[in-house]
Each structure stands twice: as C-alpha cells, then as structure tokens.
Scaffold this motif. Structure first.
Motif, PDB file in Angstrom:
ATOM      1  N   PRO A 125       2.797  21.301 -10.379  1.00  0.00           N
ATOM      2  CA  PRO A 125       4.347  21.512 -10.646  1.00  0.00           C
ATOM      3  C   PRO A 125       4.708  23.042 -10.947  1.00  0.00           C
ATOM      4  CG  PRO A 125       3.511  19.673 -11.675  1.00  0.00           C
ATOM      5  CD  PRO A 125       2.236  19.963 -10.904  1.00  0.00           C
ATOM      6  N   MET A 126       3.858  23.818 -11.658  1.00  0.00           N
ATOM      7  CA  MET A 126       4.060  25.231 -12.100  1.00  0.00           C
ATOM      8  C   MET A 126       4.340  25.993 -10.833  1.00  0.00           C
ATOM      9  SD  MET A 126       2.131  27.707 -14.452  1.00  0.00           S
ATOM     10  CE  MET A 126       0.863  28.390 -13.279  1.00  0.00           C
ATOM     11  N   TYR A 127       3.482  26.000  -9.964  1.00  0.00           N
ATOM     12  CA  TYR A 127       3.380  26.853  -8.704  1.00  0.00           C
ATOM     13  C   TYR A 127       4.375  26.373  -7.796  1.00  0.00           C
ATOM     14  CZ  TYR A 127      -1.197  27.786 -10.596  1.00  0.00           C
ATOM     15  OH  TYR A 127      -2.231  28.117 -11.472  1.00  0.00           O
ATOM     16  N   LEU A 128       4.726  25.010  -7.647  1.00  0.00           N
ATOM     17  CA  LEU A 128       5.969  24.624  -6.928  1.00  0.00           C
ATOM     18  C   LEU A 128       7.241  25.140  -7.398  1.00  0.00           C
ATOM     19  CD1 LEU A 128       4.681  20.992  -6.159  1.00  0.00           C
ATOM     20  CD2 LEU A 128       4.800  22.819  -4.598  1.00  0.00           C
ATOM     21  N   LEU A 129       7.288  25.224  -8.521  1.00  0.00           N
ATOM     22  CA  LEU A 129       8.510  25.815  -9.339  1.00  0.00           C
ATOM     23  C   LEU A 129       8.698  27.204  -9.043  1.00  0.00           C
ATOM     24  CD1 LEU A 129       8.520  23.793 -12.759  1.00  0.00           C
ATOM     25  CD2 LEU A 129      10.174  23.614 -11.027  1.00  0.00           C
ATOM     26  N   ILE A 130       7.471  27.984  -9.112  1.00  0.00           N
ATOM     27  CA  ILE A 130       7.480  29.348  -8.722  1.00  0.00           C
ATOM     28  C   ILE A 130       7.815  29.671  -7.324  1.00  0.00           C
ATOM     29  CG2 ILE A 130       5.851  31.387  -8.321  1.00  0.00           C
ATOM     30  CD1 ILE A 130       4.002  30.364 -10.749  1.00  0.00           C
ATOM     31  N   THR A 131       7.319  28.832  -6.609  1.00  0.00           N
ATOM     32  CA  THR A 131       7.900  28.932  -5.118  1.00  0.00           C
ATOM     33  C   THR A 131       9.281  28.656  -4.764  1.00  0.00           C
ATOM     34  OG1 THR A 131       7.215  26.595  -4.306  1.00  0.00           O
ATOM     35  CG2 THR A 131       5.592  28.156  -4.203  1.00  0.00           C
ATOM     36  N   LEU A 132       9.767  27.708  -5.773  1.00  0.00           N
ATOM     37  CA  LEU A 132      11.231  27.613  -5.606  1.00  0.00           C
ATOM     38  C   LEU A 132      12.143  28.686  -6.245  1.00  0.00           C
ATOM     39  CD1 LEU A 132      13.734  25.788  -4.995  1.00  0.00           C
ATOM     40  CD2 LEU A 132      13.295  24.553  -7.491  1.00  0.00           C
ATOM     41  N   LEU A 133      11.672  29.438  -7.322  1.00  0.00           N
ATOM     42  CA  LEU A 133      12.270  30.541  -7.884  1.00  0.00           C
ATOM     43  C   LEU A 133      12.158  31.816  -6.872  1.00  0.00           C
ATOM     44  CD1 LEU A 133      13.345  31.131 -10.708  1.00  0.00           C
ATOM     45  CD2 LEU A 133      11.308  32.441 -11.146  1.00  0.00           C
ATOM     46  N   LEU A 134      11.156  31.761  -5.903  1.00  0.00           N
ATOM     47  CA  LEU A 134      10.949  32.949  -5.246  1.00  0.00           C
ATOM     48  C   LEU A 134      11.689  32.671  -3.968  1.00  0.00           C
ATOM     49  CD1 LEU A 134       7.207  33.835  -5.412  1.00  0.00           C
ATOM     50  CD2 LEU A 134       9.199  34.606  -6.670  1.00  0.00           C
ATOM     51  N   ALA A 135      12.158  31.239  -3.491  1.00  0.00           N
ATOM     52  CA  ALA A 135      12.923  30.889  -2.478  1.00  0.00           C
ATOM     53  C   ALA A 135      14.316  31.257  -2.714  1.00  0.00           C
ATOM     54  CB  ALA A 135      12.804  29.710  -1.953  1.00  0.00           C
TER      55      ALA A 135
ATOM     56  N   LEU B 224      23.471  30.589  -6.959  1.00  0.00           N
ATOM     57  CA  LEU B 224      22.082  31.122  -7.076  1.00  0.00           C
ATOM     58  C   LEU B 224      21.711  31.654  -8.192  1.00  0.00           C
ATOM     59  CD1 LEU B 224      21.875  31.963  -3.204  1.00  0.00           C
ATOM     60  CD2 LEU B 224      20.835  30.225  -4.195  1.00  0.00           C
ATOM     61  N   ILE B 225      22.345  32.607  -8.872  1.00  0.00           N
ATOM     62  CA  ILE B 225      22.005  33.097  -9.992  1.00  0.00           C
ATOM     63  C   ILE B 225      21.706  32.212 -11.103  1.00  0.00           C
ATOM     64  CG2 ILE B 225      23.233  34.882 -11.643  1.00  0.00           C
ATOM     65  CD1 ILE B 225      24.491  36.327  -9.769  1.00  0.00           C
ATOM     66  N   VAL B 226      23.070  31.254 -11.306  1.00  0.00           N
ATOM     67  CA  VAL B 226      22.807  30.191 -12.364  1.00  0.00           C
ATOM     68  C   VAL B 226      21.711  29.361 -12.106  1.00  0.00           C
ATOM     69  CG1 VAL B 226      23.857  28.254 -13.639  1.00  0.00           C
ATOM     70  CG2 VAL B 226      25.274  30.476 -12.814  1.00  0.00           C
ATOM     71  N   PHE B 227      21.400  28.884 -10.977  1.00  0.00           N
ATOM     72  CA  PHE B 227      20.605  27.909 -10.617  1.00  0.00           C
ATOM     73  C   PHE B 227      18.960  28.745 -10.676  1.00  0.00           C
ATOM     74  CE2 PHE B 227      18.179  25.467  -6.799  1.00  0.00           C
ATOM     75  CZ  PHE B 227      17.879  24.740  -7.554  1.00  0.00           C
ATOM     76  N   ASP B 228      19.139  30.285 -10.547  1.00  0.00           N
ATOM     77  CA  ASP B 228      17.612  30.580 -11.068  1.00  0.00           C
ATOM     78  C   ASP B 228      17.347  30.613 -12.382  1.00  0.00           C
ATOM     79  OD1 ASP B 228      15.702  33.050  -9.817  1.00  0.00           O
ATOM     80  OD2 ASP B 228      16.363  33.391 -11.911  1.00  0.00           O
ATOM     81  N   CYS B 229      18.376  30.651 -13.313  1.00  0.00           N
ATOM     82  CA  CYS B 229      18.124  30.573 -14.543  1.00  0.00           C
ATOM     83  C   CYS B 229      17.901  29.305 -15.044  1.00  0.00           C
ATOM     84  CB  CYS B 229      19.510  31.061 -15.331  1.00  0.00           C
ATOM     85  SG  CYS B 229      19.949  32.882 -15.163  1.00  0.00           S
TER      86      CYS B 229
ATOM     87  N   LEU C 277       8.191  37.653 -19.199  1.00  0.00           N
ATOM     88  CA  LEU C 277       8.536  38.695 -18.454  1.00  0.00           C
ATOM     89  C   LEU C 277       9.745  38.651 -17.287  1.00  0.00           C
ATOM     90  CD1 LEU C 277       5.098  40.787 -17.818  1.00  0.00           C
ATOM     91  CD2 LEU C 277       6.998  41.648 -18.885  1.00  0.00           C
ATOM     92  N   VAL C 278       9.694  37.432 -16.652  1.00  0.00           N
ATOM     93  CA  VAL C 278      10.762  37.147 -15.576  1.00  0.00           C
ATOM     94  C   VAL C 278      11.914  36.736 -16.464  1.00  0.00           C
ATOM     95  CG1 VAL C 278      11.393  35.295 -13.867  1.00  0.00           C
ATOM     96  CG2 VAL C 278       9.120  36.339 -13.878  1.00  0.00           C
ATOM     97  N   ILE C 279      11.873  35.995 -17.406  1.00  0.00           N
ATOM     98  CA  ILE C 279      13.073  35.644 -18.177  1.00  0.00           C
ATOM     99  C   ILE C 279      13.609  36.956 -18.598  1.00  0.00           C
ATOM    100  CG2 ILE C 279      13.720  34.667 -20.106  1.00  0.00           C
ATOM    101  CD1 ILE C 279      11.670  32.359 -19.917  1.00  0.00           C
TER     102      ILE C 279
ATOM    103  N   ALA D 107      20.445  21.702 -10.227  1.00  0.00           N
ATOM    104  CA  ALA D 107      21.553  22.260  -9.093  1.00  0.00           C
ATOM    105  C   ALA D 107      22.846  21.556  -9.365  1.00  0.00           C
ATOM    106  CB  ALA D 107      20.961  21.377  -8.041  1.00  0.00           C
ATOM    107  N   ALA D 108      22.653  20.647 -10.191  1.00  0.00           N
ATOM    108  CA  ALA D 108      24.273  19.940 -10.659  1.00  0.00           C
ATOM    109  C   ALA D 108      24.941  20.633 -11.677  1.00  0.00           C
ATOM    110  CB  ALA D 108      23.916  18.415 -11.107  1.00  0.00           C
ATOM    111  N   ARG D 109      23.956  21.083 -12.504  1.00  0.00           N
ATOM    112  CA  ARG D 109      24.379  21.825 -14.023  1.00  0.00           C
ATOM    113  C   ARG D 109      25.020  23.348 -13.265  1.00  0.00           C
ATOM    114  NH1 ARG D 109      22.011  26.051 -17.636  1.00  0.00           N
ATOM    115  NH2 ARG D 109      23.360  25.811 -19.471  1.00  0.00           N
ATOM    116  N   SER D 110      24.247  24.083 -12.327  1.00  0.00           N
ATOM    117  CA  SER D 110      24.689  25.066 -11.818  1.00  0.00           C
ATOM    118  C   SER D 110      26.065  24.981 -11.057  1.00  0.00           C
ATOM    119  CB  SER D 110      23.812  25.749 -10.521  1.00  0.00           C
ATOM    120  OG  SER D 110      22.465  25.925 -11.175  1.00  0.00           O
ATOM    121  N   THR D 111      26.305  23.835 -10.204  1.00  0.00           N
ATOM    122  CA  THR D 111      27.571  23.669  -9.476  1.00  0.00           C
ATOM    123  C   THR D 111      28.526  23.427 -10.647  1.00  0.00           C
ATOM    124  OG1 THR D 111      26.240  22.494  -7.902  1.00  0.00           O
ATOM    125  CG2 THR D 111      28.562  21.955  -8.026  1.00  0.00           C
TER     126      THR D 111
END
Length: 334
Positions: A62-72, A111-116, A250-252, A153-157
């Motif tokens: 899960p942690m690494y999959l979330l990292i890949t989503l963040l980088l995507a 995308l900015i809000v989704f990132d957060c 650091l990312v946050i 994604a729904a919250r971002s929308t």
C-alpha cells in the motif's frame, strides 16, 4: 471572438489569448529551454520511480502504491500546464476557448487538491502501520485502499467544482487576454466586468477551510505516529518508522509551504509585476512535482536499493553489448 449576445452590455468573450509572461515577450525564446528541461526532468524522474515500484513485486504494498499514485499525479499536474506554457513561449500567445479554459482550471486545481488528499491517505496508512502493526494487513486491504482513493477523488471534485462552476457563470467583457500561462482562477476573474465577490469569497473560503482541515488531520495523525514510533523497543524498527515518516513530512512540507507562500505573497505583494505572480504560480505548481521523486527515491530505502540495482544492471549491459559488437566484428571474414 466575442459571443453570448448582440447587446454589448451582455457580451462575454468565449475565447481568450494566453500570454505566459507578458513583460518578457522579447525573451520568450530564452524561457523555452529552461521550462522544457524542467518538464522533461519532472516526467523522467517521476516515471523512473513509478517504473521501479511497478516492476518490483516486493514493492507492491500500500505505501509504495500510494507513492506511485502521488508521482503519477505529479506528471499529470505538470502536463496540464507546462505544454500550454511552452506553446505560448514559441508562438507568442495561444488561443483557448472558455470551455477548454475551464477544463484546464478544473484539472489543475483538482490535481493539486487530489495530491493533498493522497497525502492524507498516506498519513492514515502510516498511522495503521506503526500504531497497529500486527493488524496492518487485516485493516489496510486493497478494497479499503481503493475506497480511500475514491473518497479522495470525490472530495477533490467537491472542493474544486463549485469554484469552476461559479467561474463559468461570469461575464468576461473587460478583455480577452489572460496574462498568465494557464487558466488560473484569479487571472481569469480579472477579465470579468460584473460582481465577482461571491467567486472570491467561495474560492478563499474553500482554500482556507481545506488547508486548515488538512493540517489538523495531518498534525493529529503524525503526532500519534511519532509518539508510537518512539515507544518501539527495537532500535532498527524505530529508525525505519521515523525515516519513513520524515520522508512523508518532507513532501507535506514542500506541498503546503509552496501553496501557502504563493497565496500569501500573491495577496501581499499586489504591487509586484504580473510576471512575478506568474513565476510564483509556476513555483508552487512545479516544485512538488520536481522534489517528490527525489525525496522518495533518495530517502526510501527499498526504492533506493531497487534504483541502485537498476542503474547497476544498465551499466553492466552497456559494456557487454559493446564487447559483443566488437567480437562479432572481428569474426567477420576479411
């Protein structure tokens, strides 16, 4: 280029001209190479870390999959604005319809809000992993992860849609020239000829509420995580937990400091030129996209090891191919 009604008082532009840095039009060719290089670096570094995680089955957690989503998300965010910026540099300005402008605005802010929001999901993942390690695999399942990402994604929308929806109802009769490299909300609102106080208030309220709530949730989560990490008896496990948390923090810090500093300077430095404001916008949009893969690639041990292995294999394969080419050349009949 105008449309909407034959009555001039109700006329509203339906297409615009995007001018990237209006005060630097004579030097726009010089801006093309730096921003193109920055875009290529962003895409290549994020894609490299994504490839490393996807290719290595041991990193399908899960942690690494979330990292890949963040980088995507980083790649998508940069692609939303940089190609338009580069095109405006090469052609002086570009035409964009109101519909396309609103779509770009929605994608950019989504995308900015989704990132957060993904950072919030990552904080929750680390909270369960460190505070409830024995039950982590039972709690954080693929179904839960997919549900959390869908909720993000729904919250971002829900956050972005009202701002863009209100912008679509504004009459733009002041000018059809957007002095920005993208359809940024306030850059577009400057062209309005009616009362936009509701747009400003909704945009500011949504941003402040979203940021404050996010910071409260992140603060509560990581305070519990750090407290639990220091209670771990094993020194190695404690060090690993704190190192993982420090990477996320650091990312946050990068994401929130860039957005908040840009917003503060935008409202304080009203006398600054439009080019300065545009540069600040580029800063808060592109800095996280550039820094995130460096942080995760350098500070996450498992990803760093896989990247090192990948580079070593590449270095070994290149000399081998050269030797094979030389050998086959020698074996050719004279």
């Amino acid at each position: 280029m105008s449309g909407g009604s034959n009555d001039s008082s109700n006329t509203s532009y339906t297409s615009f001209l995007l001018v990237g840095f209006p005060g630097l039009q004579e030097y726009r060719a010089l801006l093309l190479l730096p921003f193109l290089s920055l875009y290529l670096v962003i895409v290549s570094t994020n894609a490299l870390v994504i490839h490393t995680v996807v290719a290595q089955r041991s990193l399908h957690q899960p942690m690494y999959l979330l990292i890949t989503l963040l980088l995507a998300i980083n790649i998508c965010a940069a692609t939303t604005v940089v190609p338009t910026m580069l095109l405006s540099f090469s052609t002086r300005f570009i035409h964009i319809s109101l519909a396309c402008c609103l779509v770009q605005m929605f994608c950019m802010y989504f995308l900015i809000v989704f990132d957060c929001n993904i950072l919030l999901v990552m904080a929750l993942d680390r909270y369960v992993a460190i505070c409830y390690p024995l039950h982590y695999s039972e709690i954080v399942t693929v179904q839960l992860l997919a549900g959390l990402v869908g909720a993000a994604a729904a919250r971002s929308t829900c956050i972005v849609a009202p701002v863009v929806g209100l912008a679509s109802r504004v009459h733009f009769c002041r000018s059809d020239v957007i002095h920005h490299f993208a359809c940024e909300h306030m850059a577009l609102m400057k062209l309005s000829c009616g009362d936009i106080s509701l747009n400003k208030n909704v945009g500011l309220t949504v941003r402040i509420f979203n940021r404050v709530l996010d910071m409260l949730l992140l603060g509560a989560s990581y305070s519990r995580i750090i407290h639990a990490a220091f209670r771990i008896s094993s020194g190695g496990a404690r060090s690993k937990a704190l190192n993982t948390c420090s990477s996320h923090l650091l990312v946050i810090f990068t994401v929130y400091s860039s957005t908040m500093s840009s917003s503060i300077v935008y409202r304080v430095a009203r006398t600054a030129s439009q080019d300065v404001h545009n540069l600040l916008s580029a800063f808060y949009l592109l800095l996280p996209c550039l820094v995130d893969p460096i942080i995760y690639g350098a500070r996450t041990k498992e990803i760093r090891q896989q990247l090192s292995t990948l580079f070593q294999r590449t270095q070994v394969q290149v000399p081998t191919k050269k030797c094979q080419a030389l050998t086959s050349h020698r074996e050719l009949p004279g």
